[in-house]
Enzyme design. Structure first.
Site, PDB file in Angstrom:
ATOM      1  N   ASP A  32       5.242 -14.177   0.431  1.00 30.24           N
ATOM      2  CA  ASP A  32       6.478 -13.560   0.918  1.00 30.24           C
ATOM      3  C   ASP A  32       6.961 -12.479  -0.054  1.00 30.24           C
ATOM      4  OD1 ASP A  32       8.582 -13.169   2.619  1.00 30.24           O
ATOM      5  OD2 ASP A  32       9.698 -14.940   1.996  1.00 30.24           O
ATOM      6  N   ASN A  80       6.086 -13.914  13.597  1.00 27.51           N
ATOM      7  CA  ASN A  80       5.988 -12.514  13.141  1.00 27.51           C
ATOM      8  C   ASN A  80       5.823 -11.509  14.296  1.00 27.51           C
ATOM      9  OD1 ASN A  80       4.255 -13.226   9.986  1.00 27.51           O
ATOM     10  ND2 ASN A  80       6.437 -12.974  10.407  1.00 27.51           N
TER      11      ASN A  80
HETATM   12  C1  FPP Z   1       5.364 -11.389   4.132  1.00 28.87           C
HETATM   13  O1  FPP Z   1       6.178 -10.442   3.503  1.00 28.87           O
HETATM   14  C2  FPP Z   1       3.995 -10.894   4.297  1.00 28.87           C
HETATM   15  C3  FPP Z   1       3.325 -10.755   5.489  1.00 28.87           C
HETATM   16  C4  FPP Z   1       3.931 -11.122   6.780  1.00 28.87           C
HETATM   17  C5  FPP Z   1       1.965 -10.192   5.550  1.00 28.87           C
HETATM   18  C6  FPP Z   1       1.041 -10.626   4.448  1.00 28.87           C
HETATM   19  C7  FPP Z   1      -0.294  -9.981   4.593  1.00 28.87           C
HETATM   20  C8  FPP Z   1      -1.057  -9.566   3.547  1.00 28.87           C
HETATM   21  C9  FPP Z   1      -0.677  -9.720   2.152  1.00 28.87           C
HETATM   22  C10 FPP Z   1      -2.429  -9.002   3.825  1.00 28.87           C
HETATM   23  C11 FPP Z   1      -3.416 -10.133   3.809  1.00 28.87           C
HETATM   24  C12 FPP Z   1      -4.691  -9.781   4.438  1.00 28.87           C
HETATM   25  C13 FPP Z   1      -5.620 -10.670   4.920  1.00 28.87           C
HETATM   26  C14 FPP Z   1      -6.876 -10.182   5.542  1.00 28.87           C
HETATM   27  C15 FPP Z   1      -5.399 -12.121   4.843  1.00 28.87           C
HETATM   28  P1  FPP Z   1       7.475  -9.913   4.258  1.00 28.87           P
HETATM   29  O2  FPP Z   1       7.099  -8.698   5.052  1.00 28.87           O
HETATM   30  O3  FPP Z   1       8.061 -11.016   5.068  1.00 28.87           O
HETATM   31  O4  FPP Z   1       8.415  -9.530   3.075  1.00 28.87           O
HETATM   32  P2  FPP Z   1      10.027  -9.547   3.096  1.00 28.87           P
HETATM   33  O5  FPP Z   1      10.432 -10.981   3.321  1.00 28.87           O
HETATM   34  O6  FPP Z   1      10.383  -9.060   1.727  1.00 28.87           O
HETATM   35  O7  FPP Z   1      10.462  -8.637   4.189  1.00 28.87           O
END
Ligand code: FPP
Length: 252
Positions: A32, A80
């Protein structure tokens, strides 16, 4: 065999994660904070996801170095889909790109890729690439990278119940035979042990519908560090914290 008291003393004295004592077999991660990481730098959210992908690569390497056999990461939840369309499309593209561009290195490093979640709810092109990556790496032995994508814990449990109900209807299973050991054979994680350690970055104290069944006895480690900043040192801090826990599994 080292006893629990001397184990704790040794870990405290050394002050760093110890390479041979209580290494978790399975680590699960809620990655996260990508969006917040980008926002703090006045960058678009997608840059945070790109940086998050770099962190994931580093953490896979850490798992290999530490002899951690399974890494489960929450890449995209059933919730999501409520994000802006542009971000969803970016993430789907990023998953595809990474599964193609990193495949050769995964092979060299002995990483086996598998997935949990409803893969058939994903775009066809991503499903095809995911299946190719899974097949190509199926014999690799060093680390299992278990990617939760279009995954929700409740959805997984409901799908398992549905499948189990079909098997009861077909007479393959009698209702009296249903118990925890049998039920978990129907989960997406059926061939994996439960996570020993759950890491959640960026400070939120919740499970967010992740591995609801499997986390029953998992040690939880939450850090304020945002996922793109969660590098090797931070990972080793989480392992150290785990090594200082006293896991009782309901016993005294
Ligand atoms: C959460 O941060 C993150 C995600 C929903 C996406 C995570 C994906 C990756 C790191 C790429 C991984 C790739 C593979 C192939 C497994 P957020 O967007 O919720 O952050 P925030 O809470 O600060 O808005």
């Amino acid at each position: 065999m080292i006893n629990a008291a001397s184990k704790t003393t040794l870990i405290r004295e050394v002050g760093i994660a110890h390479p041979t004592i209580a290494i978790p077999k399975h680590v699960a991660v809620i990655m996260d904070g990508n969006g917040r990481w980008a926002k703090r730098r006045s960058l678009p959210r997608f840059v945070g996801h790109q940086e998050g992908a770099k962190t994931l690569k580093e953490i896979i390497r850490c798992c290999k170095d530490w002899g951690i056999k399974i890494l489960t990461v929450y890449a995209f939840s059933t919730e999501n889909w409520n994000r802006p369309q542009g971000e969803i499309e970016f993430l789907m593209r990023l998953f595809k790109q990474l599964l193609v561009s990193e495949l050769e290195e995964m092979q060299q490093e002995g990483v086996r890729i598998r997935f949990i979640g409803e893969l058939n709810g994903l775009p066809d092109s991503l499903q095809a690439i995911a299946n190719t990556a899974m097949l190509a790496t199926q014999n690799n032995q060093a680390v299992i990278l278990n990617v939760a994508i279009n995954y929700g814990g409740r959805n997984e449990i409901v799908r398992a119940c549905r499948q189990l109900a079909y098997d009861v209807k077909l007479g393959k299973i009698q209702p009296e035979e249903i118990e925890a050991n049998l039920f978990e054979q129907y989960l997406d994680t059926c061939e994996l042990s439960d996570p020993d350690l759950l890491i959640r970055t960026s400070g939120e104290m919740r499970l967010s519908n992740f591995l609801l069944w499997q986390l029953a006895y998992t040690e939880i480690y939450v850090t304020d560090t945002l996922w793109p900043d969660f590098k090797r040192v931070e990972f080793e801090r989480a392992i150290l914290a785990y090594q200082q826990r006293d896991r009782r599994f309901g016993k005294v």
